[in-house]
Design an enzyme around this catalytic site. Sequence first.
Site, short mmCIF file in Angstrom:
data_model
loop_
_atom_site.label_atom_id
_atom_site.label_comp_id
_atom_site.label_asym_id
_atom_site.label_seq_id
_atom_site.Cartn_x
_atom_site.Cartn_y
_atom_site.Cartn_z
N LYS A 195 0.86 -1.19 0.00
CA LYS A 195 0.00 0.00 0.00
C LYS A 195 0.89 1.24 0.00
O LYS A 195 1.68 1.44 0.93
CB LYS A 195 -0.90 -0.01 1.23
CG LYS A 195 -1.89 1.15 1.26
CD LYS A 195 -2.80 1.05 2.48
CE LYS A 195 -3.79 2.18 2.53
NZ LYS A 195 -4.61 2.13 3.75
N LYS A 248 -2.36 -1.55 -3.66
CA LYS A 248 -3.20 -0.36 -3.59
C LYS A 248 -2.31 0.88 -3.65
O LYS A 248 -1.35 0.93 -2.87
CB LYS A 248 -4.00 -0.38 -2.28
CG LYS A 248 -4.94 0.81 -2.12
CD LYS A 248 -5.67 0.76 -0.79
CE LYS A 248 -6.62 1.96 -0.67
NZ LYS A 248 -7.33 2.03 0.58
ZN LIG Z 1 -5.81 3.51 7.94
#
Ligand SMILES: [Zn+2]
Length: 324
Positions: A195, A248
Site C-alpha cells: 500500500k 493499492k
Molecule cells: Zn488507515
Amino acid sequence: MYFPSYRPRRLRRNENIRRMVRETHLRVDDLIYPMFSAFGENIKKEIVSMPGIYQQSIEHIVAEAKEVYELGIPAVILFGIPEEKDAVGSDAYCANGIIQNTIRAIKKEVPKLTVITDVCMCEYTDHGHCGIIKDNDVDNDSTLELLAKEALSHAQAGADIVAPSDMMDGRIAALRDILDENGFEHIPVMSYAVKYASAYYGPFRDAAESTPAFGDRRTYQMDPANRMEALREANQDVAEAADFLMVKPALAYLDVLRELKDNFDLPLVAYNVSGEYSMVKAAAEKDWIDGDRVMMETLLGMKRAGADLIITYHAKEAAKLLNG
Ligand SMILES: [Zn+2]
C-alpha cells in the site's frame, strides 16, 4: 522487399475470431464493492467527488447489499464512519461499533453475500492516523494489539474475511494469532500487502472522514518509487500466513501487480481506488471520454496486469454491463 508471411491482423478480422483468441476476461466474479457505513438513521449522502457512492446508514447499506448480491457480485468491503472518534479509535473494536452492527445487519438480510471488513484505525481515531500516536508518530507494536482486537470483533460479528490496511509491521501474524486462538481459524486474512502513500486516496478521505489531522502517512505507507520493497512486503505477509495479497492503488502500479503475480501464488487483489474512480467520472461528465469504455478498459488492464480480484467503486456499473 521482405514481407513477413505471418499477419497478426488475420486474428482480428471479426468479433468471433477476436473472442476466440481473447486472453483476458473480466468477470462479475472478480469484483468487490466498497461501502461506507455511517452512524445514524436515514442517511444517504453522496460523496461529492465520487458520484454514485454514498455514506449510508445501515438500512440503506443493507438495501444496497441486496442489490449488489442480485447483480452477482460476490463480495463487499466495509468501511465505517463512527458516531464518535477518539485517540485510540474505540469504536473500531467495540462489539456494537458501526461496522460490527453493519456486518450483523447484512448477514441477517443477505447471508450469502461475502462480507470483507477493512481493519484499520484511521476511520475511528480523532487524529486520523492508522494507529496509536507516540512521539508524533504511529507506534507500531501497541497498534497491533488494537488491530487484532478489531479483527476479532469483526469475526465475532460475522465477517467472512478481514482485510488489514494499516501497514504496521507484523499485523498479519497478530491477526492470525488472535483469530486462531478464538476459534476463527477458518477466517481468511486479505492483506493490503503493498500500500503506497498515494495522492489517489483524496476522495476516499472525504468519504471515510479520515484525513490525518497532522503530518502524513509516509512513515508507514510505502514510497511510490519502490518496487523491490513491494516484494519484501509481500514476502513478509506470506510468511505470516496471509491468504490474499493486495496492491493499492492499482492504476499507477500495474507493474507492481505483475511483479507480485509472477512471484507469489496467492490470490492477488487490486484496489481501484477513489481517485482513479473520480478521474473517470469527472472526465466522462465533461464528455471528454466514454466513461463506460474507459472503466471497462481500466478494469481489464488490472486483470491483464495480474489481478485476480478488483475492489472497485465501479463494481455495480461493470456488473450491469457484464450481465448484459
Ligand atoms: Zn488507515
